[in-house]
Write a protein that holds these residues in place. Structure first.
Motif, PDB file in Angstrom:
ATOM      1  N   ARG A 111       1.182  -0.920   0.153  1.00  0.00           N
ATOM      2  CA  ARG A 111       0.151  -0.368  -0.113  1.00  0.00           C
ATOM      3  C   ARG A 111       0.767   1.437   0.113  1.00  0.00           C
ATOM      4  O   ARG A 111       1.041   2.158  -0.712  1.00  0.00           O
ATOM      5  CB  ARG A 111      -1.253   0.243   1.161  1.00  0.00           C
ATOM      6  N   ALA A 136      17.486   2.470  -0.237  1.00  0.00           N
ATOM      7  CA  ALA A 136      18.086   1.000  -0.243  1.00  0.00           C
ATOM      8  C   ALA A 136      17.355  -0.065  -0.157  1.00  0.00           C
ATOM      9  O   ALA A 136      17.057  -1.518   0.648  1.00  0.00           O
ATOM     10  CB  ALA A 136      19.176   0.841  -1.160  1.00  0.00           C
ATOM     11  N   HIS A 138      13.674  -2.473   2.329  1.00  0.00           N
ATOM     12  CA  HIS A 138      13.267  -3.538   2.324  1.00  0.00           C
ATOM     13  C   HIS A 138      12.039  -2.568   1.599  1.00  0.00           C
ATOM     14  O   HIS A 138      11.661  -3.505   0.808  1.00  0.00           O
ATOM     15  CB  HIS A 138      12.693  -3.487   3.836  1.00  0.00           C
ATOM     16  N   GLN A 139      11.814  -1.781   1.777  1.00  0.00           N
ATOM     17  CA  GLN A 139      10.473  -1.034   0.611  1.00  0.00           C
ATOM     18  C   GLN A 139      10.935  -0.415  -0.340  1.00  0.00           C
ATOM     19  O   GLN A 139      10.233  -0.683  -1.389  1.00  0.00           O
ATOM     20  CB  GLN A 139      10.440   0.676   1.615  1.00  0.00           C
ATOM     21  N   ASN A 160      21.966   6.242  -1.975  1.00  0.00           N
ATOM     22  CA  ASN A 160      22.050   5.465  -0.584  1.00  0.00           C
ATOM     23  C   ASN A 160      22.863   5.437   0.354  1.00  0.00           C
ATOM     24  O   ASN A 160      24.113   6.383  -0.422  1.00  0.00           O
ATOM     25  CB  ASN A 160      21.557   3.825  -0.545  1.00  0.00           C
ATOM     26  N   HIS A 162      23.755   3.873   2.943  1.00  0.00           N
ATOM     27  CA  HIS A 162      24.689   2.655   3.156  1.00  0.00           C
ATOM     28  C   HIS A 162      24.893   2.191   1.225  1.00  0.00           C
ATOM     29  O   HIS A 162      24.385   1.868   1.079  1.00  0.00           O
ATOM     30  CB  HIS A 162      23.884   2.021   3.883  1.00  0.00           C
ATOM     31  N   MET A 219       8.402   9.747   0.943  1.00  0.00           N
ATOM     32  CA  MET A 219       7.668   8.045   1.058  1.00  0.00           C
ATOM     33  C   MET A 219       8.429   7.694   2.337  1.00  0.00           C
ATOM     34  O   MET A 219       7.747   6.751   3.377  1.00  0.00           O
ATOM     35  CB  MET A 219       8.059   7.244   0.225  1.00  0.00           C
ATOM     36  N   LYS A 226      11.681  13.021  11.961  1.00  0.00           N
ATOM     37  CA  LYS A 226      12.307  12.268  10.602  1.00  0.00           C
ATOM     38  C   LYS A 226      12.378  13.274   9.345  1.00  0.00           C
ATOM     39  O   LYS A 226      11.011  14.216   9.355  1.00  0.00           O
ATOM     40  CB  LYS A 226      11.404  11.230   9.911  1.00  0.00           C
ATOM     41  N   GLY A 292       3.933  11.445   1.023  1.00  0.00           N
ATOM     42  CA  GLY A 292       2.707  10.420   1.851  1.00  0.00           C
ATOM     43  C   GLY A 292       3.896   9.440   3.125  1.00  0.00           C
ATOM     44  O   GLY A 292       4.476   9.055   3.015  1.00  0.00           O
TER      45      GLY A 292
END
Ligand code: NAD
Length: 321
Positions: A111, A136, A138-139, A160, A162, A219, A226, A292
């Motif tokens: 989603r 880079a 999981h999402q 990224n 990392h 996102m 954050k 988002g």
């Protein structure tokens, strides 16, 4: 009441179904036919966990419920479990009786990717060809797979914090048949669409890294404090979001608002663009930015679609409550 276990979800939901469900519920939110409840998020003082609830009601879709879950930072190292854990609960809006309980982990990724894909469909330039990825983890893989279905992509570029994580994202690009290049942040000006999906608490993408005409899908920022992009970028861009209340409190806009660079009336809901009540992008030079933050109704919309399919396929388990 129906139960759909996490392990069954992958065979029951497609990116297309997730996209359609999220696009529809964003439209319903902007038409005020659906609304999200205030988010609860608590540091519970146990296992360093953050736990909370995101819920809502969609009158048009008949969807009522919540996602319960959060982040257990020691799960992987201590127990071999993933750190994000969530479960979705749906209720019958006519009676209040529980209707379904579903594993929410894969649904969350789908989603979230669907939300940025919806923003690309409605806000990116028609001639956008280069996707830039910031992040880079999981999402990011879900994000990339969903994004390439909304535009004709010639190339993926990525940065990224990392860099050792980038080759894995490169493998996903290769699976999609796309050239992949790791770039420095200055190289991001080549991108027509940029997706940021990190857990950063300080801006990495600055205004100077973004070319005119770019669409940004931010996102990663879903919590107070954050931040992935420089607040000045929001002042320069036309800003869209899933929900204004979340965007200004837990999204990227919290910083631009806090710095007095924009006000909440400068932020439009993507649902208004979907419904045709906001013109969306108005020039090829304009920077559009989608904040988002992830709303509960996205989870409920995708979960409701899964329950129907699970029942049809005989995978849902029925229990009497
Ligand atoms: P992950 O742990 O798998 O990956 C984290 C990513 O952030 C990696 O690319 C890592 O290199 C990068 N990173 C870590 N610390 C950083 C820092 N200080 N500065 C810049 N980059 C940093 O996490 P994930 O599952 O891919 O999730 C990424 C983010 O997306 C998280 O912040 C998560 O809360 C958020 N998220 C948002 C939604 C939504 O609906 N908006 C949904 C799910 C996840």
């Amino acid at each position: 009441m129906w139960i759909v276990p996490e392990a069954a979800i992958a065979d029951l939901v497609s990116r297309k179904a997730s996209f359609d469900a999220v696009e529809k519920v964003f439209a319903a939110m902007a038409a005020r036919d659906a609304y999200n409840f205030p988010v609860v998020r608590e540091a519970i003082g146990h296992e360093d966990a953050l736990y909370g609830f995101k819920g809502g009601f969609d009158r048009t879709g008949g969807t009522l419920g919540l996602k319960a879950g959060g982040y257990w930072p020691h799960n992987l190292e201590k127990r071999g479990l993933i750190n994000h854990q969530s479960t979705v609960f749906l209720f019958d809006p006519d009676t209040g009786k529980p209707a379904a309980m579903l594993g929410g982990n894969l649904l969350t990724a789908l989603r979230t990717a669907a939300a940025s894909a919806v923003s690309i469909r409605h806000l990116a330039r028609d001639d956008a060809r280069v996707i830039g990825m910031i992040g880079a983890g999981h999402q990011s893989h879900f994000q990339l797979r969903a994004a390439v279905e909304q535009m004709q992509v010639d190339k993926v570029i990525a940065w990224n914090m990392h860099p050792e994580m980038l080759p894995k994202l490169g493998e996903t690009a290769a699976e999609l048949g796309l050239p992949f290049e790791a770039v420095d942040l200055d190289g991001m000006t080549e991108a027509d669409v940029i997706i940021t999906i990190t857990s950063s608490f300080a801006p990495t993408l600055l205004a100077q890294h973004v070319a005119p005409g770019t669409h940004l899908a931010c996102m990663g920022t879903d919590t107070k404090g954050k931040q992935e992009v420089e607040a000045a970028l929001l002042a320069r861009a036309t800003v869209f979001c899933d929900e204004v209340a979340q965007s200004i409190s837990i999204g990227e806009a919290q910083h631009a608002i806090g710095d007095g660079l924009i006000s909440d009336s400068d932020i439009a809901e993507i649902g208004a663009v979907i419904n045709g009540t906001h013109p969306g992008r108005q020039s090829t030079e304009e920077i559009t930015l989608f904040d988002g933050t992830g709303v509960g109704l996205q989870d409920l919309a995708v979960a409701a679609a899964v329950v129907d399919t699970a029942i049809e396929k005989g995978v849902a388990i029925e229990v009497d409550m």
